[in-house]
Enzyme design. Structure first.
Site: not given
Ligand code: FAD
Ligand code: NAI
Length: 474
Positions: A55, A119, A185-186, A274, A324, A448
């Site tokens: 992001k 772990g 991969g799209a 992918v 997430a 508004h």
């Protein structure tokens, strides 16, 4: 002896550990990745190489592209827009560091014991930790929560080489803009990171095996977004399966097959996105009683309880969307159930967002799903082209589509392509959690001018009461 030991510190694990500790449970969280100071690198995929850095780059690349292409009509002229990739990456890295360091602080503040190591569940109540120096220790605990996440899928036809054939992590770290970028991969990653590099100047080609574009979205969203991405310069080739790749002097040559035969293409860099597979290998002892399904997801019931007593699994390592917020919520539900509370997860209302520009977001059911389930529905739709705020902020592409039950009017799904789609869907989702109808949203006052008014109008439009659409017939 702990009450709870969490394995993995991604958004599922760290949130669960904090909630467990808040509830008075003696809690530890084990993380195997180390940071530069040889301490556990907290935050998992999301904070380090996923949600947050992607992001950050989406924002930077959007600003660059906007400054270059979109300011003229605002009366703003910029003679030269420079691009400093190193600076852009530094900004991204410092955001990541701030947040991951923040989790260390949260662990201290919430008295979660942070353990650095790998772990593995040995049996009920026993976790083996392998430390960086290879020494091991068995930790005893009443409950174990596995939150080991997922990793990028590697395909035989394009093995990662960390130089020219890269995964999403590599695509977040390029130090210069490739002239040509291939993306296999799209899906969500292909579109988000493909957009980043296209905005920064790459010629991006996205190669997608399926004939349908974004098949998990509502059909109107899939249709409109495909047109928009092509408009933005992404060359998206549907129905094209990657079959081979090889290193060249300047990058990578790939071969894909479609209904017409086989095609070769050359790229400076190739991103393979992918899908991701669950990290379930070597996180529990064989024959411990924990099992995985055919795709490697740890088997759990509706409350994330595995087949072994008092061992739970959450996040990307179990079924459901790899998101997430889905993992975090599961983490909270599990911590609360361990503490004896009644907690449930509403899997019907997990929102999805693709952070392209414009954003794509949805929650609930789409038309295809409702038709398959034999549920009668009504539709309300409102285009951002008719929204005053969207026009004012130069973001009038897209629409809000609201689907409600034909008999009860209860909102069943909301699908948005446009400005602040994620936030608009979140508003709809809150109303859906309370069982709202389209009439309820129609009776709600919206400020508004806001782009959210499009949600109001879409709700009104279900009963042909939208104010700002000329044609009442749908
Ligand atoms: P992870 O975040 O993968 O964390 C698992 C942790 O467990 C890791 O730190 C790992 O090192 C550790 N671990 C694994 N095995 C062991 C072991 N044996 N012992 C100790 N530690 C171990 N989702 C969104 O909701 N929104 C987004 O915008 C978004 N953007 C994304 C962008 C990209 C490029 C990618 C790759 C993913 C994105 N995702 C996004 C998905 C999101 O990152 C994952 O759904 C989320 O991180 C899963 O959380 P998790 O805690 O289950 O696993
Ligand atoms: P994805 O499942 O979204 O998309 C992968 C795409 O690759 C699919 O469309 C698939 O048909 C295609 N594909 C598979 N094999 C292929 C081949 N050989 N040739 C051509 N195409 C092929 O997976 P992606 O994008 O890797 O993301 C993984 C996960 O990360 C997602 O499921 C998502 O949950 C999560 N994520 C979420 C984000 C968000 O919430 N905004 C952002 C990025 C990732």
């Amino acid at each position: 002896m702990y009450d709870v030991v969490v394995i993995g510190s991604g958004p599922a694990g760290y949130v669960s550990a904090i909630r467990a500790s808040q509830l008075g449970l003696k809690t530890a969280c084990i993380e195997k990745e180390l940071n530069n100071e040889e301490k556990p690198l907290l935050g998992g995929t999301c904070l380090n190489v996923g949600c947050i850095p992607s992001k950050a780059l989406l924002d930077s690349s959007h600003r660059y592209h906007d400054a270059k292409e979109n300011l003229k009509s605002h009366g703003i002229g910029i003679s030269k827009v420079d691009l400093d990739i190193a600076e852009m990456m530094d900004r991204k890295n410092s955001i990541v560091k701030k947040l991951t360091d923040g989790i260390s602080g949260l662990f201290i503040g919430n008295k979660v014991q942070s353990i650095s190591g790998e772990g593995k569940v040995i049996s009920e109540g026993k976790v083996e930790v392998t430390y960086a120096n290879k020494s091991t220790e068995i930790i005893e605990t009443k409950h174990i929560i596995i939150a080991t996440g997922s990793s990028p899928i590697e395909i035989g036809s394009a093995k990662f080489d960390k130089a020219n054939i890269i995964d999403s992590t590599g695509a977040l770290e390029l130090n210069k803009v490739p002239k040509t970028l291939g993306v296999i991969g799209a899906g969500v990653i292909g579109l988000e990171l493909g957009s980043v590099w296209a905005r920064l100047g790459s010629k991006v080609t996205v190669i997608e095996a399926m004939d349908d574009f974004l098949p998990m979205t509502d059909k109107d969203i899939s249709k409109e977004t495909f047109k928009e991405f092509i408009n933005q310069g992404l060359d998206i080739k549907l129905g094209c399966k990657l079959v081979a790749s090889k290193k060249t002097k300047s990058g990578v040559e790939i071969t894909y097959e479609n209904s017409e035969g086989s095609v070769d293409m050359n790229f400076d860099k190739l991103v393979v996105a992918v899908g991701r597979s669950p990290n379930s290998y070597n996180v529990f002892e064989e024959n411990s009683g924990i099992n995985i399904d055919a795709k490697g997801f740890i088997n759990v019931d509706d409350h994330c309880q595995t087949e072994l007593n008092n061992v739970w699994a959450i996040g990307d390592v179990v079924r459901g969307p790899m998101l997430a917020h889905k993992g975090s919520e599961e983490g909270i539900v599990v911590a609360e159930r361990i503490a004896g509370k009644h907690a449930e997860m509403n899997y019907d209302l997990v929102p999805s967002v693709i952070y392209t520009h414009p954003e794509i977001a949805w929650v609930g059911k789409n038309e295809k799903e409702l038709t398959e389930e034999g549920i009668d529905y009504k539709i309300g739709k409102f285009p951002f082209a008719a929204s005053g705020r969207a026009l004012a902020v130069d973001q009038s592409t897209g629409f809000v589509k609201l689907i409600s039950d034909a008999k009860t009017d209860t909102i069943l799904g909301v699908h948005v392509f446009g400005p602040s789609a994620a936030e608009i869907v979140q508003q709809a989702l809150i109303s859906m959690e309370f069982g709202a109808s389209s009439e309820d949203l129609g009776l709600t006052i919206f400020s508004h001018p806001t782009v959210s008014e499009a949600l109001h109008e879409a709700a009104l439009s279900v009963s042909n009461q939208a104010i700002h659409i000329g044609n009442r017939k749908r």
